[in-house]
Design a protein around this motif. Structure first.
Motif: not given
Length: 235
Positions: A212-228
């Motif tokens: 519902g929010l119009t970001f320029r882009a939404v990226h999701v980490a490959a795994e749920p970790s801070q480094s990813a």
């Protein structure tokens, strides 16, 4: 880039330091503050293992654990929570790969339902029902809320920076934080100001709260970790 970090302290401070070392400008605006609950104590039982699903759980447990309990095997949801547990003095710590299902799998691999109960040091709001998952596997699990996360507003300076287009990216580490951000943006009438902003999300569940929010882009980490998650920023 100018990045907005929304996670609670002290994790936000360490993360910001790392991002600044890589040349980014960073603003910290925790959308949740952690309050440890008073008057709680662990039942006196022979625990087979302790379970934590956040670094806050590790710190909350460390406040009330005695020397004996800090020698009991502790399984953490990920490396960050494992590091927090070690910092609290827990000596027998193993880390899963970043989410509650990975922690369930680690417990099933390392523990035996016949060898005693498990204790889950939890928050007042749960992001996944670890107790139910493990009880379905035959374990006895006792869960106790040791802390709560209280919602915080976005500072006026952050709202003004978003309105002026001075924020390039926002980092989200939990569904609850992402949902709080979405509600605050709607309340402030700033939805249109996100057109030039990229959202960096720890997981799909986090990203789902931003629909519902119009970001320029939404990226999701490959795994749920801070480094990813921070690897997305490098990319």
């Amino acid at each position: 880039m100018h990045l907005l970090v929304t996670r609670p302290e002290p994790e936000s401070e360490a993360l910001a330091a790392g991002l600044r070392a890589r040349g980014h400008e960073v603003t910290i605006a925790p959308l949740l503050s952690i309050r440890y609950l008073d008057g709680v104590s662990l039942p006196a039982r022979e625990w087979q293992a302790l379970l934590i699903t956040s670094a806050n759980g590790a710190r909350a447990l460390g406040r009330i654990a005695d020397r004996y309990l800090k020698q009991v095997p502790l399984l953490a949801v990920g490396e960050a929570s494992a590091a927090a547990a070690r910092a609290e003095g827990f000596s027998n710590v193993r880390a899963a790969e970043g989410d509650v299902h990975a922690l369930e799998a680690l417990a099933v691999r390392l523990l035996d339902p016949a060898k005693g109960p498990l204790f889950h040091a939890a928050g007042s709001v749960l992001a996944g029902d670890l107790k139910a998952l493990l009880e379905a596997r035959g374990f006895e699990v006792e869960r106790l809320a040791l802390y709560e996360a209280e919602k915080q507003p976005l500072p006026r300076s952050v709202l003004e920076a978003l309105r002026a287009g001075r924020i390039d990216g926002v980092l989200f580490f939990s569904p609850r934080t992402a949902g709080q951000f979405a509600a605050l943006i709607a309340e402030a009438g700033l939805a249109a100001s996100l057109a030039g902003v990229t959202a960096y999300c720890l997981s799909g569940a986090v990203a789902a709260q931003l629909k519902g929010l119009t970001f320029r882009a939404v990226h999701v980490a490959a795994e749920p970790s801070q480094s990813a998650l921070t690897a997305l920023i490098s990319a």
